[in-house]
Design an enzyme around this catalytic site. Structure first.
Site, PDB file in Angstrom:
ATOM      1  N   GLY A   1       0.676  -1.101   0.096  1.00 32.98           N
ATOM      2  CA  GLY A   1       0.001  -0.043   0.048  1.00 32.98           C
ATOM      3  C   GLY A   1       0.708   1.457   0.135  1.00 32.98           C
ATOM      4  O   GLY A   1       0.089   2.413  -0.114  1.00 32.98           O
TER       5      GLY A   1
ATOM      6  N   GLU B   1       3.949  -6.463   1.691  1.00 34.98           N
ATOM      7  CA  GLU B   1       3.368  -7.018   0.213  1.00 34.98           C
ATOM      8  C   GLU B   1       3.027  -5.752  -0.710  1.00 34.98           C
ATOM      9  O   GLU B   1       2.019  -5.505  -1.137  1.00 34.98           O
ATOM     10  CB  GLU B   1       1.877  -7.601   0.346  1.00 34.98           C
ATOM     11  CG  GLU B   1       1.851  -8.885   1.209  1.00 34.98           C
ATOM     12  CD  GLU B   1       0.353  -9.270   1.775  1.00 34.98           C
ATOM     13  OE1 GLU B   1      -0.735  -8.164   1.319  1.00 34.98           O
ATOM     14  OE2 GLU B   1       0.030 -10.378   2.277  1.00 34.98           O
TER      15      GLU B   1
ATOM     16  N   GLY C   1       3.307  -3.785  -3.975  1.00 35.43           N
ATOM     17  CA  GLY C   1       3.124  -4.129  -5.517  1.00 35.43           C
ATOM     18  C   GLY C   1       3.623  -2.755  -6.211  1.00 35.43           C
ATOM     19  O   GLY C   1       4.430  -2.550  -6.672  1.00 35.43           O
ATOM     20  N   ARG C   2       2.615  -1.756  -5.999  1.00 37.12           N
ATOM     21  CA  ARG C   2       2.715  -0.423  -6.623  1.00 37.12           C
ATOM     22  C   ARG C   2       4.027   0.152  -6.458  1.00 37.12           C
ATOM     23  O   ARG C   2       4.568   0.776  -7.384  1.00 37.12           O
ATOM     24  CB  ARG C   2       1.831   0.403  -5.901  1.00 37.12           C
ATOM     25  CG  ARG C   2       1.587   1.827  -6.943  1.00 37.12           C
ATOM     26  CD  ARG C   2       0.468   2.640  -6.350  1.00 37.12           C
ATOM     27  NE  ARG C   2      -0.429   2.153  -5.927  1.00 37.12           N
ATOM     28  CZ  ARG C   2      -1.528   2.200  -6.714  1.00 37.12           C
ATOM     29  NH1 ARG C   2      -1.669   2.853  -8.183  1.00 37.12           N
ATOM     30  NH2 ARG C   2      -2.926   1.570  -6.451  1.00 37.12           N
TER      31      ARG C   2
ATOM     32  N   TYR D   1     -10.177   5.497 -11.961  1.00 34.83           N
ATOM     33  CA  TYR D   1      -9.828   6.327 -10.978  1.00 34.83           C
ATOM     34  C   TYR D   1      -9.654   7.667 -10.907  1.00 34.83           C
ATOM     35  O   TYR D   1      -9.234   8.281  -9.782  1.00 34.83           O
ATOM     36  CB  TYR D   1      -8.811   5.537 -10.087  1.00 34.83           C
ATOM     37  CG  TYR D   1      -8.420   4.152  -9.848  1.00 34.83           C
ATOM     38  CD1 TYR D   1      -9.448   3.491  -9.153  1.00 34.83           C
ATOM     39  CD2 TYR D   1      -7.578   3.238 -10.442  1.00 34.83           C
ATOM     40  CE1 TYR D   1      -9.438   2.059  -9.035  1.00 34.83           C
ATOM     41  CE2 TYR D   1      -7.402   2.082 -10.386  1.00 34.83           C
ATOM     42  CZ  TYR D   1      -8.405   1.398  -9.720  1.00 34.83           C
ATOM     43  OH  TYR D   1      -8.294   0.164  -9.538  1.00 34.83           O
TER      44      TYR D   1
ATOM     45  N   CYS E   1     -14.438   4.674 -28.571  1.00 36.36           N
ATOM     46  CA  CYS E   1     -15.618   5.541 -28.550  1.00 36.36           C
ATOM     47  C   CYS E   1     -16.465   5.615 -27.231  1.00 36.36           C
ATOM     48  O   CYS E   1     -17.525   5.228 -27.158  1.00 36.36           O
ATOM     49  CB  CYS E   1     -16.548   4.856 -29.572  1.00 36.36           C
ATOM     50  SG  CYS E   1     -15.522   4.300 -31.044  1.00 36.36           S
ATOM     51  N   GLU E   2     -15.581   6.440 -26.260  1.00 41.08           N
ATOM     52  CA  GLU E   2     -16.165   6.670 -25.112  1.00 41.08           C
ATOM     53  C   GLU E   2     -15.567   7.948 -24.495  1.00 41.08           C
ATOM     54  O   GLU E   2     -14.301   8.186 -24.521  1.00 41.08           O
ATOM     55  CB  GLU E   2     -16.032   5.641 -23.984  1.00 41.08           C
ATOM     56  CG  GLU E   2     -16.621   4.309 -24.112  1.00 41.08           C
ATOM     57  CD  GLU E   2     -16.566   3.657 -22.937  1.00 41.08           C
ATOM     58  OE1 GLU E   2     -16.604   4.154 -21.881  1.00 41.08           O
ATOM     59  OE2 GLU E   2     -16.814   2.477 -23.158  1.00 41.08           O
TER      60      GLU E   2
HETATM   61  C1  LIG Z   1      -3.539  -4.876  -3.635  1.00 39.97           C
HETATM   62  C2  LIG Z   1      -2.792  -5.543  -2.531  1.00 39.97           C
HETATM   63  C3  LIG Z   1      -1.749  -5.275  -2.090  1.00 39.97           C
HETATM   64  C4  LIG Z   1      -0.644  -4.370  -2.962  1.00 39.97           C
HETATM   65  O1  LIG Z   1      -0.948  -3.125  -2.595  1.00 39.97           O
HETATM   66  P1  LIG Z   1      -0.010  -2.087  -3.336  1.00 39.97           P
HETATM   67  O2  LIG Z   1      -0.578  -0.828  -3.220  1.00 39.97           O
HETATM   68  O3  LIG Z   1       0.110  -2.176  -4.914  1.00 39.97           O
HETATM   69  O4  LIG Z   1       1.268  -2.030  -2.729  1.00 39.97           O
HETATM   70  C5  LIG Z   1      -1.067  -5.927  -1.059  1.00 39.97           C
HETATM   71  N1  LIG Z   1      -1.913  -6.676  -0.264  1.00 39.97           N
HETATM   72  C6  LIG Z   1      -3.097  -7.004  -0.417  1.00 39.97           C
HETATM   73  C7  LIG Z   1      -3.954  -8.193   0.240  1.00 39.97           C
HETATM   74  C8  LIG Z   1      -3.617  -6.557  -1.443  1.00 39.97           C
HETATM   75  O5  LIG Z   1      -4.911  -6.693  -1.824  1.00 39.97           O
END
Ligand SMILES: *Cc1c(COP(=O)(O)O)cnc(C)c1O
Length: 421
Positions: free
Chosen positions: A239, A275, A277-278, A318, A346-347
């Site tokens: 997150g 965890e 990701g982004r 978003y 086309c939107e």
């Molecule tokens: C989406 C998600 C992440 C990754 O979130 P980021 O904002 O991309 O770091 C990690 N854990 C869970 C359970 C998620 O749903």
């Protein structure tokens, strides 16, 4: 910091000019930088280095197997949310004991698949899911390692579609019910309780909500231990946000995040899992697109690109901002002018930016959307029968296509005609 910089007047990914890739691969395409992915992963491992830890890359943000292999070879774990993502992690050579299975609605088939192939831990999100997992594991003669996702009722202060830590969200069990749920988990024969899991949302631009959540997790750890549970691991979710607009955003750094983790839960002797990701993938990727037309409207100019909402959905879904830059570096002192940047779908929703200040651009010029590595290619579709956008991975002075653009024959031949036609 990332490795997309101008060199001799052209935007490069590491040592490769994006215009060279465009000539060979065509546009639009996603381009990822190995050095940036590596650096961002290592920022987290360094930030957590005082504690035993595992950084599990959230595959849902960018799931190409070549990217997963890049991170897996550095020692990264993987956070998966479906059977498909689990199989991608395996295809990338990541061992089961580095794979965490998250997600609100795991099916029994998915549970079996992961138990057979090896799994570090399931992050369980509800009591019915916990009971189903125990049944599946028992029938297989094994025990499933679990953490239970608690919902700390914390406002992540992010976009409502990606906030997950408030009690009205669908995620986890209320922290107030944790004692009862852990007691039941301990009684179920197919489960082995390993720890606690929490994830409050995505694109957080302040540390305060994390702090509130992690302090609650620290309290809960002490309480559950007093109740006889062996809490060994804390999965603190992902997150951490990234700067989508370089000019006016400065979200917290992984070092500060690591220090916060140490301060809030570091003295509990738990192994820490995160965890992200982004933050690993986001600024490691760009979407490169070509200008098809410049249309001079009555009160504004439209830049019509060959990329569209189906290739990068974040702006229309978003309202997200992506910096857009010209691949050929504008001359110093060149006056930018405002454009509405749109795709050909086309939107009206197929709009990337309104009134965006950009250098003078003409037909066939290339532009790059920055910060497009996360939640870009993975959310792409073939809406309007536009071929799924290809992906390219750069490594130093060479690159490889890591997902080719499908041909129209391939796309059309996936449809099958019933015998009555
Ligand atoms: C989406 C998600 C992440 C990754 O979130 P980021 O904002 O991309 O770091 C990690 N854990 C869970 C359970 C998620 O749903």
């Amino acid at each position: 910091m990332d490795h997309f910089l101008y060199r001799s007047g052209t935007l490069h990914a590491e040592d490769v000019a994006l215009s060279d890739i465009a000539r060979v691969v065509g546009t639009p395409f996603y381009c990822y930088s190995t050095a940036t992915l590596t650096r961002h992963y290592q920022l987290f491992t360094e930030a957590l280095s005082p504690m035993p830890h595992l950084v599990c890359f959230a595959i849902k943000s960018l799931s190409n197997v070549a990217v997963l292999k890049t991170l897996g070879q550095l020692g990264a774990g993987m956070d998966v949310v479906s059977a498909g993502e689990y199989l991608r992690a395996k295809a990338a050579g990541v061992p089961g004991d580095r794979i965490v299975f998250s997600g609100v609605g795991k099916t029994r088939e998915e549970m079996r698949l992961a138990l057979e192939g090896g799994i570090r831990q399931f992050n369980v999100e509800s009591e019915p899911e916990m009971r189903a997992l125990s049944e599946v594991a028992t029938a297989m003669g094994t025990r499933a390692p679990i953490a239970i996702r608690v919902n700390p009722d914390v406002d992540a202060r992010t976009h409502e579609k990606i906030a997950t830590g408030k009690s009205e969200n669908k995620f986890g069990i209320p922290i107030a019910r944790a004692s009862a749920v852990y007691a039941e988990a301990a009684r179920l024969p197919g489960l082995e309780v390993m720890g606690i899991d929490v994830h409050i949302g995505s694109q957080l631009t302040e540390l305060e909500p994390f702090e509130q959540a992690y302090l609650k997790v620290a309290d809960l750890t002490r309480r559950l231990r007093a109740e006889g549970h062996d809490i060994r691991r804390l999965d603190l979710g992902g997150g951490l946000g990234i700067p989508y607009s370089r000019s006016n955003e400065a979200p917290p750094l992984p070092t500060d995040y690591g220090a916060l983790i140490k301060r809030t839960v570091g003295d509990l002797g738990c192994e820490i899992e995160i965890e992200p990701g982004r933050l690993i993938a986001g600024n490691s990727g760009v979407l490169v697109s070509r200008v098809i037309y410049v249309k001079n409207g009555e009160d504004r100019d439209f830049l019509i690109l060959d990329a569209a909402m189906n290739d990068l959905v974040r702006p229309s879904m978003y309202g997200a901002h992506h910096d857009i830059v010209a691949v050929e570096e504008p001359a110093p002192g060149a006056e930018p002018r405002p454009y509405d940047v749109v795709g050909p779908v086309c939107e009206t929703g197929d709009t990337f930016a309104k009134g965006r200040a950009l250098p003078d651009l003409a037909e066939n010029d290339l532009v790059a959307f920055r910060s497009a590595g996360a939640y870009g290619a993975v959310m792409a579709s073939e809406y309007n029968t536009r071929p799924l956008v290809p992906e390219v991975l750069v490594h130093g002075d060479h690159y490889a296509v890591i997902r080719a653009r499908p041909t129209f024959d391939e796309i059309v031949s996936r449809d099958t005609i019933p015998e009555w036609l």
